[in-house]
Design a protein around this motif. Structure first.
Motif, short mmCIF file in Angstrom:
data_model
loop_
_atom_site.label_atom_id
_atom_site.label_comp_id
_atom_site.label_asym_id
_atom_site.label_seq_id
_atom_site.Cartn_x
_atom_site.Cartn_y
_atom_site.Cartn_z
N VAL A 76 -0.76 3.06 -20.90
CA VAL A 76 -0.68 4.25 -21.73
C VAL A 76 -0.45 3.88 -23.20
O VAL A 76 -0.96 4.55 -24.10
N ASN A 108 8.00 8.52 -15.45
CA ASN A 108 7.24 8.80 -14.23
C ASN A 108 7.77 8.00 -13.05
O ASN A 108 7.36 8.21 -11.91
N VAL A 166 -2.14 18.78 -20.96
CA VAL A 166 -1.62 17.42 -21.11
C VAL A 166 -2.11 16.83 -22.43
O VAL A 166 -1.32 16.29 -23.23
N GLY A 167 -3.43 16.90 -22.66
CA GLY A 167 -4.01 16.31 -23.85
C GLY A 167 -3.45 16.89 -25.13
O GLY A 167 -3.00 16.16 -26.02
N HIS A 172 6.46 7.23 -20.71
CA HIS A 172 5.84 7.36 -19.40
C HIS A 172 6.60 6.59 -18.32
O HIS A 172 6.27 6.68 -17.14
N GLU A 182 0.56 16.13 -25.38
CA GLU A 182 0.93 14.75 -25.69
C GLU A 182 0.40 14.32 -27.05
O GLU A 182 1.10 13.62 -27.80
N ASP A 211 -7.89 12.40 -18.66
CA ASP A 211 -6.98 12.60 -17.54
C ASP A 211 -7.67 13.37 -16.41
O ASP A 211 -7.45 13.09 -15.23
N HIS A 215 -8.38 13.30 -24.68
CA HIS A 215 -7.22 12.92 -23.85
C HIS A 215 -7.18 13.76 -22.58
O HIS A 215 -7.03 13.25 -21.46
N GLN A 222 1.80 1.63 -15.62
CA GLN A 222 1.21 2.80 -16.27
C GLN A 222 1.65 2.89 -17.72
O GLN A 222 0.84 3.21 -18.60
N LEU A 252 -9.77 10.88 -14.54
CA LEU A 252 -8.96 10.02 -13.68
C LEU A 252 -8.53 10.74 -12.41
O LEU A 252 -8.56 10.16 -11.32
N LEU A 253 -8.14 12.01 -12.55
CA LEU A 253 -7.71 12.77 -11.37
C LEU A 253 -8.86 13.03 -10.41
O LEU A 253 -8.68 12.97 -9.20
N THR A 258 -5.19 19.72 -17.44
CA THR A 258 -5.33 18.44 -18.13
C THR A 258 -5.50 18.62 -19.63
O THR A 258 -5.09 17.76 -20.41
#
Length: 265
Positions: free
Chosen positions: A189, A174, A133-134, A171, A137, A217, A213, A185, A220-221, A130
């Motif tokens: 986002v 996705n 990801v942060g 996004h 992005e 995430d 970020h 989403q 959230l996961l 994650t």
């Protein structure tokens, strides 16, 4: 006498410019690495979820790591390390409420019980994934994207708007794996993109928003995807409530984000 134009030229000296089409191409490559890489890893491993350490490593760490390397490799090639990692556009101090609210939602939103059941190795691998990801992005959209828009002379309000819209729009890809749910989403986002943009501004760099970020995430996961029994987790409401809470605050205070003019002081 120094003028804004000469200051801008000095800031851009020694670094390359990026046109809108080339930025779009960079975003497409970034997304292709993640989406196609993820599909390839899923095909090779036979796992289409992130419920195991192996699935997270192959389905997230590898494609996201390659995308992260591409992003910061491009930043280095362009000579944009400083403008990406440092922001010289301050805001008023109250904007610090944005990263503070995010941090509260993260601390109290993580499902610590579920992580305990999954084990330390799984937790660490998911945390690294994650963060990829942060940093990826934020590097691409709040880093490269913001610099591109500023280089093209957009006002800071338009920089915030368009960088957030682009972030949300990408996004929609996705939909390959999530179908029509990707539309909702993408809207959420875009809003999150504006929050991360403000975090970049108020912290004067691209580090805090990247870390938050990734942690957001991660939160959230842990509140959804990795629950063993899939029962409702109350803490999962906090990240959801963050959006309307911050949206209301920023709607009320939207005219007092930029620093007050010097003559007013």
């Amino acid at each position: 006498m120094s003028t804004p134009e000469t200051a801008l030229s000095a800031t851009q000296a020694g670094r390359r410019r990026l046109s809108y089409p080339m930025f779009a191409l960079a975003v497409i490559v970034y997304l292709a690495i993640i989406q196609l890489g993820g599909l390839l890893m899923t095909e090779l491993t036979g796992e289409d979820d992130f419920l195991s350490t192996r699935a997270v490593f192959y389905g997230m760490i590898i494609p996201l790591g390659v995308a992260l390397a591409f992003t910061y490799g491009l930043i280095a090639y362009l000579g944009w390390t400083r403008p990406v990692l440092h922001d010289d556009r301050p805001t008023r101090p109250w904007v610090r409420v944005v990263p503070i609210v995010f941090l509260v939602a993260i601390v109290f939103g993580i499902n610590y019980s579920a992580l305990s059941d999954k084990g330390l190795l799984y937790t660490l691998v998911l945390l690294i994934a994650t963060q990829f990801v942060g940093w990826g992005e934020e590097g691409m959209f709040r880093g490269i994207g913001v610099v591109v828009l500023r280089d093209h002379g957009l006002s800071e309000g338009k920089v915030a708007l368009w960088s957030s819209i682009v972030f949300g729009a990408v996004h929609l890809t996705n939909g390959i794996t999530h179908g029509a749910n990707a539309i909702g989403q993408a809207i959420m986002v875009s809003l999150a993109g504006y929050f991360f943009y403000l975090t970049r501004r108020v912290t004067r760099g691209n580090t805090v928003n990247s870390v938050l970020h990734g942690l957001f995430d991660f939160t959230l996961l842990t509140g959804t995807s990795i629950l063993i029994d899939q029962t409702f987790y109350l803490g999962a409401l906090l990240p959801i409530l963050l959006y309307p809470a911050l949206a209301i605050v920023l709607l009320v205070k939207r005219h007092s984000i930029e620093p007050a003019p010097a003559h007013a002081a």
